[in-house]
Design an enzyme around this catalytic site. Structure first.
Site, short mmCIF file in Angstrom:
data_model
loop_
_atom_site.label_atom_id
_atom_site.label_comp_id
_atom_site.label_asym_id
_atom_site.label_seq_id
_atom_site.Cartn_x
_atom_site.Cartn_y
_atom_site.Cartn_z
CE LYS A 1 -21.70 -14.10 7.41
NZ LYS A 1 -21.60 -13.08 8.47
N GLY B 1 -10.04 -7.35 -1.59
CA GLY B 1 -10.64 -8.32 -0.48
C GLY B 1 -9.87 -9.80 -0.72
N GLY C 1 -13.99 -3.49 0.32
CA GLY C 1 -15.57 -2.65 0.68
C GLY C 1 -15.97 -1.58 -0.49
NE ARG D 1 -4.41 -1.63 1.93
CZ ARG D 1 -5.24 -2.27 2.68
NH1 ARG D 1 -4.96 -1.53 3.99
NH2 ARG D 1 -6.30 -2.82 2.39
#
Length: 401
Positions: free
Chosen positions: A205, A358, A381, A41
């Protein structure tokens, strides 16, 4: 939402102080040594930082680290980031002892063009996550009356925080190169994709992906479902899923998505077979069973070989592929086969391949296919909400072109 935003190249930064929001939320060694275990990063921020310094700006960099929740936790200090950034830039990175306090104010005031200052962890102040206008103004004031705000932390643009959205009320706001690339590539894939557009959605999910599925049903040609959420779809259609992951509350939604896909002429591909295990463990006993025929006491942990072939064929002639979420429990080698097969298929296609941050980004990097992808998003996200068609506060705050 308009993704055509002004960038650092659209404004004159010479002689200006630039408040630059970076994503320096890097992993640190668990032994408390402060050693950075992955500087990806920090490296990702270098093109924007170097451009600003080369063009005569004085850079006031800021970032969060972890979740200190308004408390000063020494183990979440950005000091190790200042050291590593200094090594990468080959020049001193001045470190402030606070965020908007006396030390930061004095160092920002004395900052000269070509110099860089790093503020302490933004989340040491509760005003950051609350998007407190007073905290946002104090941050903006560090850059002075003719200062500029540059947003380059894509992983945080889905949050309306003081440093991601609030400061834009006080300074002209543009994007850095990282956010510019995310907006151009993901925004372009959603607005005018090279077809066919294939979306691969995995992860555990349905509840976390329902908005994405819903939005992509409006624009995709094919949607591929894998990972734990496939078992909710299977159960909704009357299948036996044994002890597999199930969100019973979401079965009706799963059936609605299947119907919506049929109504819109979108191919919705679900697993036709499953690698079932007798325990959630890396050394569990396994068997391949047809989808919807998982015995009691067994649970699906990966897509099966016929599904792998089906999914590989679906991406072979794609124009654009968006992938978010692994196909199985890829952390266990035994159940990483499906995820690896999809990554390999994407590495061989001539399509534009976009990995939505992710776990899927981690999987692609871990499996050695990162270099073969067109784009790996820097925000899990944020990229998910982007794909849902939601407005991203940190992008909406930027000046339109």
């Amino acid at each position: 939402m308009n993704y055509n935003k002004k960038t650092v190249t659209d404004i004159d930064v010479k002689g200006k102080k630039v408040l630059l929001r970076c994503d320096f939320n890097v992993p640190l060694a668990k032994d408390g040594s402060g050693k950075i275990t992955d500087d990806k990063r920090i490296r990702a921020a270098l093109p924007t930082i170097q451009y600003l310094l080369d063009n005569g700006a004085a850079v006031i960099a800021c970032s969060h680290m972890g979740k200190p929740k308004g408390e000063w936790k020494s183990e979440l200090s950005l000091k190790p980031v200042a050291v590593r950034l200094s090594e990468l830039l080959g020049k001193e990175v001045i470190m402030a002892a606070d965020i908007i306090g006396e030390d930061a104010q004095a160092k920002a005031a004395a900052l000269q063009p070509g110099q860089i200052l790093l503020l302490e962890n933004l989340r040491y102040d509760k005003g950051e996550t609350k998007n407190d206008p007073a905290f946002a103004k104090a941050l903006a004031d560090l850059a002075g009356a003719d200062g500029i705000y540059v947003s380059d932390a894509f992983g945080t643009v889905h949050r309306a925080h003081a440093s991601t959205a609030g400061v834009a009320a006080y300074l002209p706001a543009v994007s850095g190169f990282l956010i510019q690339k995310e907006l151009e590539i993901i925004g372009g894939a959603l607005a005018a994709p090279k077809r066919p557009l294939v979306a691969i959605l995995g992860g555990s999910k349905v509840s976390s992906k329902i908005g994405v599925i819903n939005n992509l049903l409006e624009i995709a040609d094919t949607i591929i479902i894998g990972g734990g959420m496939a078992y909710t779809f299977s159960a909704a259609q009357g299948g036996k899923i044994g002890d597999s992951l199930l969100e019973a509350d979401w079965e009706d939604y799963a059936n609605e998505m299947v119907k919506k896909a049929a109504d819109k002429g979108v191919k919705l591909l679900l697993p036709v077979d499953t690698v079932a295990a007798d325990a959630f463990a890396p050394d569990a006993n396994t068997q391949v069973v047809a989808a919807g025929e998982i015995p009691d006491g067994w649970q699906g942990l990966d897509i099966g070989p016929k599904t792998v072939e089906l999914y590989q064929a679906a991406v072979a002639d794609a124009g654009t592929v968006i992938w978010n979420g692994p196909m199985g429990v890829f952390e266990f080698d035994k159940f990483a086969v499906g995820t690896k097969a999809v990554a390999e298929a994407l590495s061989k296609t001539s399509a534009i391949t976009i990995i939505g941050g992710g776990d899927s980004a981690a999987a692609v990097q871990q499996l050695g296919y990162a270099e073969k992808m067109t784009h790996i998003s820097t925000g899990g996200g944020a990229s998910l909400e982007f794909m849902e068609g939601k407005e991203l506060p940190g992008v909406a705050a930027l000046l339109d072109k």
